[in-house]
Design a protein around this motif. Structure first.
Motif, mmCIF file in Angstrom:
data_model
loop_
_atom_site.group_PDB
_atom_site.id
_atom_site.type_symbol
_atom_site.label_atom_id
_atom_site.label_comp_id
_atom_site.label_asym_id
_atom_site.label_seq_id
_atom_site.Cartn_x
_atom_site.Cartn_y
_atom_site.Cartn_z
ATOM 1 N N LEU A 174 -70.811 33.706 -19.726
ATOM 2 C CA LEU A 174 -71.093 33.795 -21.145
ATOM 3 C C LEU A 174 -72.095 34.934 -21.315
ATOM 4 O O LEU A 174 -73.215 34.856 -20.810
ATOM 5 N N VAL A 175 -71.676 36.015 -21.953
ATOM 6 C CA VAL A 175 -72.548 37.170 -22.167
ATOM 7 C C VAL A 175 -73.063 37.089 -23.599
ATOM 8 O O VAL A 175 -72.290 37.180 -24.552
ATOM 9 N N ASN A 176 -74.367 36.908 -23.731
ATOM 10 C CA ASN A 176 -74.996 36.773 -25.044
ATOM 11 C C ASN A 176 -75.869 37.987 -25.318
ATOM 12 O O ASN A 176 -76.772 38.289 -24.542
ATOM 13 N N VAL A 177 -75.585 38.681 -26.400
ATOM 14 C CA VAL A 177 -76.368 39.857 -26.790
ATOM 15 C C VAL A 177 -77.424 39.384 -27.787
ATOM 16 O O VAL A 177 -77.089 38.773 -28.814
ATOM 17 N N PHE A 178 -78.682 39.658 -27.476
ATOM 18 C CA PHE A 178 -79.780 39.151 -28.299
ATOM 19 C C PHE A 178 -80.924 40.154 -28.350
ATOM 20 O O PHE A 178 -80.940 41.138 -27.613
ATOM 21 N N ALA A 179 -81.886 39.885 -29.232
ATOM 22 C CA ALA A 179 -83.084 40.719 -29.359
ATOM 23 C C ALA A 179 -84.258 39.842 -29.779
ATOM 24 O O ALA A 179 -84.065 38.829 -30.463
ATOM 25 N N SER A 180 -85.446 40.242 -29.399
ATOM 26 C CA SER A 180 -86.631 39.449 -29.739
ATOM 27 C C SER A 180 -86.917 39.468 -31.239
ATOM 28 O O SER A 180 -87.499 38.535 -31.773
ATOM 29 N N TRP A 181 -86.478 40.497 -31.918
ATOM 30 C CA TRP A 181 -86.724 40.644 -33.355
ATOM 31 C C TRP A 181 -85.662 39.953 -34.204
ATOM 32 O O TRP A 181 -85.671 40.033 -35.424
ATOM 33 N N CYS A 182 -84.756 39.226 -33.557
ATOM 34 C CA CYS A 182 -83.645 38.550 -34.242
ATOM 35 C C CYS A 182 -83.940 37.061 -34.349
ATOM 36 O O CYS A 182 -83.985 36.367 -33.327
ATOM 37 N N GLY A 183 -84.150 36.559 -35.555
ATOM 38 C CA GLY A 183 -84.441 35.142 -35.776
ATOM 39 C C GLY A 183 -83.363 34.205 -35.251
ATOM 40 O O GLY A 183 -83.660 33.250 -34.530
ATOM 41 N N PRO A 184 -82.088 34.438 -35.592
ATOM 42 C CA PRO A 184 -81.037 33.565 -35.072
ATOM 43 C C PRO A 184 -80.948 33.580 -33.542
ATOM 44 O O PRO A 184 -80.621 32.565 -32.933
ATOM 45 N N CYS A 185 -81.256 34.718 -32.927
ATOM 46 C CA CYS A 185 -81.246 34.793 -31.460
ATOM 47 C C CYS A 185 -82.287 33.828 -30.893
ATOM 48 O O CYS A 185 -82.021 33.114 -29.921
ATOM 49 N N ARG A 186 -83.433 33.830 -31.499
ATOM 50 C CA ARG A 186 -84.527 32.947 -31.093
ATOM 51 C C ARG A 186 -84.082 31.486 -31.199
ATOM 52 O O ARG A 186 -84.408 30.664 -30.349
ATOM 53 N N ASP A 187 -83.311 31.186 -32.237
ATOM 54 C CA ASP A 187 -82.851 29.814 -32.452
ATOM 55 C C ASP A 187 -81.829 29.362 -31.411
ATOM 56 O O ASP A 187 -81.789 28.193 -31.052
ATOM 57 N N GLU A 188 -80.971 30.274 -30.933
ATOM 58 C CA GLU A 188 -79.905 29.855 -30.017
ATOM 59 C C GLU A 188 -80.301 29.908 -28.538
ATOM 60 O O GLU A 188 -79.632 29.303 -27.705
ATOM 61 N N LEU A 189 -81.355 30.611 -28.192
ATOM 62 C CA LEU A 189 -81.735 30.732 -26.778
ATOM 63 C C LEU A 189 -82.000 29.396 -26.086
ATOM 64 O O LEU A 189 -81.558 29.205 -24.945
ATOM 65 N N PRO A 190 -82.680 28.424 -26.728
ATOM 66 C CA PRO A 190 -82.866 27.138 -26.037
ATOM 67 C C PRO A 190 -81.537 26.452 -25.697
ATOM 68 O O PRO A 190 -81.394 25.883 -24.619
ATOM 69 N N LEU A 191 -80.555 26.520 -26.592
ATOM 70 C CA LEU A 191 -79.245 25.939 -26.321
ATOM 71 C C LEU A 191 -78.568 26.657 -25.158
ATOM 72 O O LEU A 191 -78.005 26.021 -24.269
ATOM 73 N N LEU A 192 -78.644 27.987 -25.138
ATOM 74 C CA LEU A 192 -78.032 28.744 -24.048
ATOM 75 C C LEU A 192 -78.692 28.418 -22.712
ATOM 76 O O LEU A 192 -78.008 28.297 -21.687
ATOM 77 N N ALA A 193 -80.010 28.258 -22.714
ATOM 78 C CA ALA A 193 -80.718 27.901 -21.479
ATOM 79 C C ALA A 193 -80.302 26.508 -21.006
ATOM 80 O O ALA A 193 -80.086 26.285 -19.805
ATOM 81 N N GLU A 194 -80.157 25.587 -21.942
ATOM 82 C CA GLU A 194 -79.729 24.226 -21.596
ATOM 83 C C GLU A 194 -78.317 24.235 -21.011
ATOM 84 O O GLU A 194 -78.051 23.598 -19.988
ATOM 85 N N ILE A 195 -77.415 24.955 -21.660
ATOM 86 C CA ILE A 195 -76.028 25.037 -21.198
ATOM 87 C C ILE A 195 -75.969 25.694 -19.808
ATOM 88 O O ILE A 195 -75.229 25.249 -18.932
ATOM 89 N N ALA A 196 -76.763 26.735 -19.620
ATOM 90 C CA ALA A 196 -76.789 27.415 -18.316
ATOM 91 C C ALA A 196 -77.242 26.444 -17.224
ATOM 92 O O ALA A 196 -76.647 26.384 -16.145
ATOM 93 N N ARG A 197 -78.256 25.690 -17.519
ATOM 94 C CA ARG A 197 -78.785 24.735 -16.538
ATOM 95 C C ARG A 197 -77.782 23.602 -16.259
ATOM 96 O O ARG A 197 -77.495 23.275 -15.116
#
Length: 182
Positions: free
Chosen positions: A71-94
């Protein structure tokens, strides 16, 4: 008196109608035409190359992890929605890594300190992250905005794509079937 003949010229569409038709036609012609498989039935395409040094200094090459679902996720620190989805992506990865899933972040136009701070804050610091400070890799993948996510199957083909936030439901529908035993 004329009957019927020549009446057609009296019909003049209102400017608003012409504008509405033009906008609708423009939308239809500019809808994302990148091939993908999955819910829309379009064919899968070979994933673009993705290689480099991760944020932690490790080498990464998408071609080297063929056989895994990525799963390739393109994100940026200045992106609010990116910040919101990162915890879910980390959980799924784990949770799904034992089933053959790798989650790779492609960080767009950030400095390493900003990315590390975001990953710490969202508890996603275990993710593999490739920096893309000038956006060249994102362009090669056809990224139009952040967040944007691409699902690469075990054969190295992009089989699903998501503009915007990924949801648990999208991940369950798109990713989970690919993780069944091979």
């Amino acid at each position: 008196m004329r009957t019927g003949a020549g009446r057609w010229w009296r019909f003049r569409p209102a400017p608003a109608t012409v504008l509405l038709v033009a906008v609708a036609l423009g939308i239809v012609l500019t809808v994302d035409q990148r091939p993908r498989a999955g819910g829309d039935g379009r064919p899968a395409v070979a994933a673009p190359a993705l290689a480099g040094t991760t944020l932690t200094g490790e080498p990464f090459d998408l071609a080297a992890v063929r056989g895994d679902v990525v799963l390739v996720n393109v994100f940026a620190s200045w992106c609010g929605p990116c910040r919101d989805e990162l915890p879910l992506l980390a959980e799924i990865a784990r949770d799904w890594s034992p089933r053959g899933l790798r989650v790779v972040g492609l960080n767009l136009r950030d400095g390493p300190d900003a990315v590390r701070a975001l990953l710490r804050e969202t508890r996603a610091d275990a993710l593999t992250v490739l920096p893309d400070p000038d956006g060249v890799r994102a362009v090669e993948w056809g990224v139009r905005g952040v967040p944007e996510t691409f699902l690469v199957d075990r054969a190295g083909r992009v089989v699903a794509h998501r503009n915007g936030l990924v949801t648990r439901q999208w991940l369950q529908v798109q990713v989970s079937p690919l993780l069944e035993p091979v």
